[in-house]
Design a protein around this motif. Structure first.
Motif, PDB file in Angstrom:
ATOM      1  N   LEU A  29       0.820  -1.206   0.000  1.00  0.00           N
ATOM      2  CA  LEU A  29       0.000   0.000   0.000  1.00  0.00           C
ATOM      3  C   LEU A  29       0.852   1.254   0.000  1.00  0.00           C
ATOM      4  O   LEU A  29       1.920   1.284   0.603  1.00  0.00           O
ATOM      5  N   THR A  30       0.343   2.287  -0.657  1.00  0.00           N
ATOM      6  CA  THR A  30       0.971   3.596  -0.599  1.00  0.00           C
ATOM      7  C   THR A  30       0.548   4.265   0.711  1.00  0.00           C
ATOM      8  O   THR A  30      -0.384   3.818   1.382  1.00  0.00           O
ATOM      9  N   THR A  31       1.206   5.357   1.034  1.00  0.00           N
ATOM     10  CA  THR A  31       0.825   6.103   2.232  1.00  0.00           C
ATOM     11  C   THR A  31      -0.622   6.562   2.118  1.00  0.00           C
ATOM     12  O   THR A  31      -1.367   6.507   3.103  1.00  0.00           O
ATOM     13  N   ALA A  32      -1.042   6.983   0.941  1.00  0.00           N
ATOM     14  CA  ALA A  32      -2.429   7.423   0.748  1.00  0.00           C
ATOM     15  C   ALA A  32      -3.407   6.272   1.000  1.00  0.00           C
ATOM     16  O   ALA A  32      -4.466   6.470   1.610  1.00  0.00           O
ATOM     17  N   LEU A  38      -6.924   4.138   7.800  1.00  0.00           N
ATOM     18  CA  LEU A  38      -6.893   4.743   9.134  1.00  0.00           C
ATOM     19  C   LEU A  38      -7.325   6.211   9.053  1.00  0.00           C
ATOM     20  O   LEU A  38      -6.543   7.121   9.347  1.00  0.00           O
ATOM     21  N   PRO A  39      -8.575   6.471   8.689  1.00  0.00           N
ATOM     22  CA  PRO A  39      -9.002   7.861   8.478  1.00  0.00           C
ATOM     23  C   PRO A  39      -8.973   8.717   9.741  1.00  0.00           C
ATOM     24  O   PRO A  39      -8.936   9.943   9.650  1.00  0.00           O
ATOM     25  N   GLU A  40      -8.946   8.093  10.898  1.00  0.00           N
ATOM     26  CA  GLU A  40      -8.926   8.850  12.148  1.00  0.00           C
ATOM     27  C   GLU A  40      -7.543   9.389  12.506  1.00  0.00           C
ATOM     28  O   GLU A  40      -7.389  10.184  13.432  1.00  0.00           O
ATOM     29  N   VAL A  41      -6.510   8.974  11.755  1.00  0.00           N
ATOM     30  CA  VAL A  41      -5.130   9.383  12.028  1.00  0.00           C
ATOM     31  C   VAL A  41      -4.771  10.559  11.123  1.00  0.00           C
ATOM     32  O   VAL A  41      -4.954  10.481   9.907  1.00  0.00           O
ATOM     33  N   THR A  42      -4.241  11.618  11.710  1.00  0.00           N
ATOM     34  CA  THR A  42      -3.841  12.778  10.916  1.00  0.00           C
ATOM     35  C   THR A  42      -2.669  12.410  10.006  1.00  0.00           C
ATOM     36  O   THR A  42      -1.864  11.532  10.343  1.00  0.00           O
ATOM     37  N   PRO A  43      -2.551  13.091   8.854  1.00  0.00           N
ATOM     38  CA  PRO A  43      -1.449  12.771   7.933  1.00  0.00           C
ATOM     39  C   PRO A  43      -0.069  12.891   8.577  1.00  0.00           C
ATOM     40  O   PRO A  43       0.779  12.022   8.364  1.00  0.00           O
ATOM     41  N   ALA A  44       0.165  13.920   9.359  1.00  0.00           N
ATOM     42  CA  ALA A  44       1.493  14.091   9.984  1.00  0.00           C
ATOM     43  C   ALA A  44       1.808  12.921  10.912  1.00  0.00           C
ATOM     44  O   ALA A  44       2.926  12.393  10.910  1.00  0.00           O
ATOM     45  N   THR A  45       0.825  12.507  11.696  1.00  0.00           N
ATOM     46  CA  THR A  45       1.014  11.378  12.614  1.00  0.00           C
ATOM     47  C   THR A  45       1.257  10.100  11.826  1.00  0.00           C
ATOM     48  O   THR A  45       2.155   9.313  12.157  1.00  0.00           O
ATOM     49  N   LEU A  46       0.489   9.899  10.764  1.00  0.00           N
ATOM     50  CA  LEU A  46       0.642   8.695   9.953  1.00  0.00           C
ATOM     51  C   LEU A  46       2.037   8.630   9.335  1.00  0.00           C
ATOM     52  O   LEU A  46       2.710   7.594   9.414  1.00  0.00           O
ATOM     53  N   TYR A  47       2.496   9.728   8.740  1.00  0.00           N
ATOM     54  CA  TYR A  47       3.832   9.749   8.141  1.00  0.00           C
ATOM     55  C   TYR A  47       4.904   9.447   9.184  1.00  0.00           C
ATOM     56  O   TYR A  47       5.868   8.728   8.908  1.00  0.00           O
TER      57      TYR A  47
END
Length: 179
Positions: A29-32, A38-47
């Motif tokens: 999977l890509t990051t997107a 995990l839609p509840e996780v903010t992009p900065a946190t996910l990265y």
């Protein structure tokens, strides 16, 4: 965020466990795509958590392409790097086990919620969905044989590649002695 000190700290964090669970079954999977899981996780946190798992060797970059000037990476799980050793499991405190189990169950709930919210409806029989609990009386030796039987039954299918004819199915086991 403190740097995790061992595999348990690394994989049992709720966000990182969600990332790992999303990649189970040989998914790439890509990051997107992980963000969609995990839609509840903010992009900065996910990265940040993807970076942590990659630096630890639990995720590996299996592809990358340039999109509008940015590099989009595709990740895969290195399952052997994500497994806790018996020593790590034995060194965890009761509270760490509670936190780990809570994260694990939260992931199950997240997956079940996604299933029941599907646009095409829920049909537990059609989809092979089930949840039940059975109690059995076993010696340690009998339990070992049972556990090996489960592993032997699932292992031939563990490396099946994704295809249009196949549905990704999550098989979850929780085993504990009754109080």
């Amino acid at each position: 965020m403190n740097k995790p000190s061992n595999t348990a700290d690394m994989v049992l964090h709720p966000v990182r466990l969600g990332i790992i669970q999303g990649l189970l079954g040989g998914r790439r999977l890509t990051t997107a795509q992980i963000a969609e899981e995990l839609p509840e996780v903010t992009p900065a946190t996910l990265y940040r958590h993807i970076s942590t798992l990659t630096q630890a060797g639990i995720l590996e970059v299996v592809g990358q392409q340039r999109i509008r000037g940015a590099v989009e990476r595709t990740y895969a799980l290195r399952i052997e790097a994500s497994e806790l050793s018996p020593e790590e499991l034995n060194s965890m405190t009761e509270e760490q086990h509670r936190q780990a189990f809570t994260s694990f169950v939260a992931g199950l709930l997240r997956n079940f919620d996604r299933y029941v919210e599907q646009a095409d409806g829920v049909d537990l029989v059609r989809d092979g969905v089930g949840y039940r609990q059975t109690a059995v009386w076993l010696t340690d030796e009998e339990f070992g044989k049972l556990a090996e039987g489960f592993r032997s039954a699932i292992l031939p299918y563990a490396d099946n590649p994704a295809s249009p004819e196949r549905t990704r199915r999550l098989i979850t086991s929780i085993v504990m002695p009754s109080a």
